[in-house]
Design a protein around this motif. Structure first.
Motif, PDB file in Angstrom:
ATOM      1  N   GLN A  19     -38.611 -18.255   4.538  1.00  0.00           N
ATOM      2  CA  GLN A  19     -39.175 -19.434   4.608  1.00  0.00           C
ATOM      3  C   GLN A  19     -39.038 -20.411   6.167  1.00  0.00           C
ATOM      4  O   GLN A  19     -40.213 -20.977   6.467  1.00  0.00           O
ATOM      5  CB  GLN A  19     -38.917 -20.485   3.481  1.00  0.00           C
ATOM      6  CG  GLN A  19     -39.513 -20.126   2.222  1.00  0.00           C
ATOM      7  CD  GLN A  19     -38.914 -20.963   1.177  1.00  0.00           C
ATOM      8  OE1 GLN A  19     -38.142 -21.960   1.026  1.00  0.00           O
ATOM      9  NE2 GLN A  19     -39.648 -20.884  -0.113  1.00  0.00           N
ATOM     10  N   LEU A  20     -37.928 -20.315   6.524  1.00  0.00           N
ATOM     11  CA  LEU A  20     -37.683 -20.955   7.745  1.00  0.00           C
ATOM     12  C   LEU A  20     -38.488 -20.326   8.985  1.00  0.00           C
ATOM     13  O   LEU A  20     -39.042 -20.953   9.518  1.00  0.00           O
ATOM     14  CB  LEU A  20     -36.358 -20.982   8.269  1.00  0.00           C
ATOM     15  CG  LEU A  20     -35.743 -21.636   9.583  1.00  0.00           C
ATOM     16  CD1 LEU A  20     -36.229 -22.979   9.649  1.00  0.00           C
ATOM     17  CD2 LEU A  20     -34.454 -21.377   9.527  1.00  0.00           C
ATOM     18  N   LYS A  21     -38.339 -18.975   9.220  1.00  0.00           N
ATOM     19  CA  LYS A  21     -39.084 -18.119  10.048  1.00  0.00           C
ATOM     20  C   LYS A  21     -40.586 -18.657  10.044  1.00  0.00           C
ATOM     21  O   LYS A  21     -41.354 -18.850  10.879  1.00  0.00           O
ATOM     22  CB  LYS A  21     -39.221 -16.563   9.799  1.00  0.00           C
ATOM     23  CG  LYS A  21     -39.666 -15.761  10.781  1.00  0.00           C
ATOM     24  CD  LYS A  21     -40.015 -14.515  10.319  1.00  0.00           C
ATOM     25  CE  LYS A  21     -40.720 -14.324   9.043  1.00  0.00           C
ATOM     26  NZ  LYS A  21     -42.042 -14.101   9.010  1.00  0.00           N
ATOM     27  N   THR A  22     -41.263 -18.541   8.824  1.00  0.00           N
ATOM     28  CA  THR A  22     -42.636 -18.836   8.551  1.00  0.00           C
ATOM     29  C   THR A  22     -42.753 -20.339   8.809  1.00  0.00           C
ATOM     30  O   THR A  22     -43.890 -20.472   9.735  1.00  0.00           O
ATOM     31  CB  THR A  22     -42.937 -18.724   7.242  1.00  0.00           C
ATOM     32  OG1 THR A  22     -42.466 -17.298   6.532  1.00  0.00           O
ATOM     33  CG2 THR A  22     -44.328 -18.661   6.725  1.00  0.00           C
ATOM     34  N   PHE A  23     -42.176 -21.270   8.506  1.00  0.00           N
ATOM     35  CA  PHE A  23     -42.628 -22.499   9.248  1.00  0.00           C
ATOM     36  C   PHE A  23     -42.352 -22.526  10.479  1.00  0.00           C
ATOM     37  O   PHE A  23     -43.038 -23.204  11.149  1.00  0.00           O
ATOM     38  CB  PHE A  23     -41.420 -23.628   8.490  1.00  0.00           C
ATOM     39  CG  PHE A  23     -41.390 -24.871   9.008  1.00  0.00           C
ATOM     40  CD1 PHE A  23     -42.199 -26.050   8.530  1.00  0.00           C
ATOM     41  CD2 PHE A  23     -40.311 -25.417   9.861  1.00  0.00           C
ATOM     42  CE1 PHE A  23     -42.431 -27.133   9.322  1.00  0.00           C
ATOM     43  CE2 PHE A  23     -40.450 -26.663  10.471  1.00  0.00           C
ATOM     44  CZ  PHE A  23     -41.339 -27.443   9.985  1.00  0.00           C
ATOM     45  N   LEU A  24     -41.342 -22.042  11.175  1.00  0.00           N
ATOM     46  CA  LEU A  24     -41.276 -22.166  12.586  1.00  0.00           C
ATOM     47  C   LEU A  24     -42.443 -21.449  13.324  1.00  0.00           C
ATOM     48  O   LEU A  24     -42.934 -22.044  14.448  1.00  0.00           O
ATOM     49  CB  LEU A  24     -39.831 -21.450  13.219  1.00  0.00           C
ATOM     50  CG  LEU A  24     -38.597 -22.518  12.683  1.00  0.00           C
ATOM     51  CD1 LEU A  24     -37.272 -21.629  13.029  1.00  0.00           C
ATOM     52  CD2 LEU A  24     -38.711 -23.753  13.423  1.00  0.00           C
ATOM     53  N   HIS A  25     -42.734 -20.417  12.790  1.00  0.00           N
ATOM     54  CA  HIS A  25     -43.780 -19.824  13.606  1.00  0.00           C
ATOM     55  C   HIS A  25     -44.967 -20.473  13.314  1.00  0.00           C
ATOM     56  O   HIS A  25     -45.889 -20.371  14.329  1.00  0.00           O
ATOM     57  CB  HIS A  25     -43.813 -18.345  12.957  1.00  0.00           C
ATOM     58  CG  HIS A  25     -45.116 -17.392  13.580  1.00  0.00           C
ATOM     59  ND1 HIS A  25     -44.694 -16.868  14.768  1.00  0.00           N
ATOM     60  CD2 HIS A  25     -46.120 -17.022  13.227  1.00  0.00           C
ATOM     61  CE1 HIS A  25     -46.059 -16.260  15.080  1.00  0.00           C
ATOM     62  NE2 HIS A  25     -46.881 -16.231  14.041  1.00  0.00           N
ATOM     63  N   ALA A  26     -45.600 -20.968  12.155  1.00  0.00           N
ATOM     64  CA  ALA A  26     -46.464 -22.056  12.113  1.00  0.00           C
ATOM     65  C   ALA A  26     -46.735 -23.074  12.751  1.00  0.00           C
ATOM     66  O   ALA A  26     -47.650 -23.488  13.350  1.00  0.00           O
ATOM     67  CB  ALA A  26     -46.682 -22.204  10.580  1.00  0.00           C
ATOM     68  N   SER A  27     -45.731 -23.678  13.200  1.00  0.00           N
ATOM     69  CA  SER A  27     -45.217 -24.808  14.176  1.00  0.00           C
ATOM     70  C   SER A  27     -45.218 -24.390  15.581  1.00  0.00           C
ATOM     71  O   SER A  27     -44.834 -25.211  16.435  1.00  0.00           O
ATOM     72  CB  SER A  27     -44.113 -25.526  13.972  1.00  0.00           C
ATOM     73  OG  SER A  27     -43.900 -25.656  12.497  1.00  0.00           O
TER      74      SER A  27
END
Length: 52
Positions: A19-27
């Motif tokens: 979830q953290l990786k997905t959020f950071l990548h989307a940001s």
């Protein structure tokens, strides 16, 4: 502060990092996820080279 050219490196620890990786990548952050064995092997070689 994390800049646009900085990389965020994290350990792949089960499902917890996803979830953290997905959020950071989307940001639009640069994200690198490493296998924990790579991190362990790297630290072992650094410790061995410092003990010589």
């Amino acid at each position: 502060m994390i800049g646009a050219s900085d990389w965020i490196v994290m350990e792949a620890s089960g499902p917890y990092y996803v979830q953290l990786k997905t959020f950071l990548h989307a940001s639009s952050f640069n994200v690198c996820v490493l296998n924990h064995l790579i991190i362990r092997r790297y630290s072992q070689t650094r410790l061995q080279s410092n003990n010589r």
